[in-house]
Design an enzyme around this catalytic site. Sequence first.
Site, PDB file in Angstrom:
ATOM      1  N   HIS A 173      48.831  72.827  19.213  1.00  0.00           N
ATOM      2  CA  HIS A 173      47.689  72.832  20.129  1.00  0.00           C
ATOM      3  C   HIS A 173      46.172  73.010  19.387  1.00  0.00           C
ATOM      4  CE1 HIS A 173      45.275  72.414  23.878  1.00  0.00           C
ATOM      5  NE2 HIS A 173      44.742  73.886  23.578  1.00  0.00           N
ATOM      6  N   HIS A 215      53.306  74.897  22.935  1.00  0.00           N
ATOM      7  CA  HIS A 215      51.957  74.476  22.875  1.00  0.00           C
ATOM      8  C   HIS A 215      51.106  75.325  23.617  1.00  0.00           C
ATOM      9  CE1 HIS A 215      49.652  70.790  21.957  1.00  0.00           C
ATOM     10  NE2 HIS A 215      49.184  70.936  23.227  1.00  0.00           N
ATOM     11  N   HIS A 270      45.370  72.945  16.563  1.00  0.00           N
ATOM     12  CA  HIS A 270      45.075  72.033  15.191  1.00  0.00           C
ATOM     13  C   HIS A 270      44.918  72.577  13.928  1.00  0.00           C
ATOM     14  CE1 HIS A 270      44.507  68.127  17.883  1.00  0.00           C
ATOM     15  NE2 HIS A 270      45.385  68.950  18.407  1.00  0.00           N
ATOM     16  N   GLU A 276      51.374  64.446  21.149  1.00  0.00           N
ATOM     17  CA  GLU A 276      50.586  64.407  22.641  1.00  0.00           C
ATOM     18  C   GLU A 276      49.123  63.681  22.337  1.00  0.00           C
ATOM     19  OE1 GLU A 276      49.042  67.581  24.291  1.00  0.00           O
ATOM     20  OE2 GLU A 276      48.092  68.206  22.527  1.00  0.00           O
ATOM     21  N   ASP A 295      50.425  68.389  15.202  1.00  0.00           N
ATOM     22  CA  ASP A 295      49.860  67.378  16.114  1.00  0.00           C
ATOM     23  C   ASP A 295      49.326  66.108  15.743  1.00  0.00           C
ATOM     24  OD1 ASP A 295      49.849  70.172  17.051  1.00  0.00           O
ATOM     25  OD2 ASP A 295      48.899  69.560  18.835  1.00  0.00           O
ATOM     26  N   HIS A 338      48.415  67.057  27.126  1.00  0.00           N
ATOM     27  CA  HIS A 338      47.804  65.668  27.138  1.00  0.00           C
ATOM     28  C   HIS A 338      49.239  64.872  27.323  1.00  0.00           C
ATOM     29  CE1 HIS A 338      43.829  66.419  26.497  1.00  0.00           C
ATOM     30  NE2 HIS A 338      44.279  67.153  25.275  1.00  0.00           N
TER      31      HIS A 338
END
Length: 272
Positions: free
Chosen positions: A182, A157, A184, A43, A12, A72
């Site tokens: 997602h 995700h 992170h 995203e 991400d 997102h």
Amino acid sequence: MADTISIFFVGDIVGDAGLEMANTFLPSLITKYNADFVIANGENSHEGFGTNRKIIKNLLELGVDVVTGGDHSFDKWKVFDYMREHDHILRPLNYPKGNAGLGFSVFPLKSNEAIKVGVLNIQGRTFMKAIDDPFSAAEWALEKIREETHIIFVDFHAEATAEKVSMGWHIDGKASVLAGTHTHIQTNDARILPEGLGYITDAGMTGSYNSCLGMDKKVAIKRFMTGVHQKYKQAKGDNQISGVLAKVDVETGKCVHIEPVTYPGLTNSIQG
């Protein structure tokens, strides 16, 4: 023809710090790992939420082949037309019909068009939006993709570790690699499952680690302490690129090597 191909996945990308790291180091990392195909989750790339066509084009110029998304993906509506027109920007397949964009596509390698890579983007439901079932969506998509290629990369995700692990077991033998996104935070469980799926629960984040998941840590702490919404701000400092390198057998589509990547690397000591 090469026996294997190398796929480099960028975790991400969060805001300006993540984009700065991509612009500064991604081309050299692609060369270092001799990557044949590059995927990046974008995203969170525009100010921490969503993306736009300028960012997507920038990532393509850096050597990215496909940009994947998540919850997102639809935050910035101006990107919707671009998503409708291009397959190199994906969003989770299991959103209801009628939304802009594609959830999967198949891409020939730039270096050898005879070899194709399928990329599938799906999203979990546990602790997330109530969308369509990702497990049945993945089954359907993987069957379609395997009509063209056995080399398939899945960006799942999702929030819940159990949902990601379950998806890995569910598609083992049907895809080449599953990288979770997602949360992170890069996990320490990169491995190859019995039927040849390269798996990692989360690929990690590209952005500021002087932060709470890429966003200003003071704001995040205040949200937790007050229980009241605070507007997030982008964080700065201790910037890293996190992701995954996987090698896939061209004939079988099975993963033969997977390893987490973090560059330049987190320190485990206090700097004096």
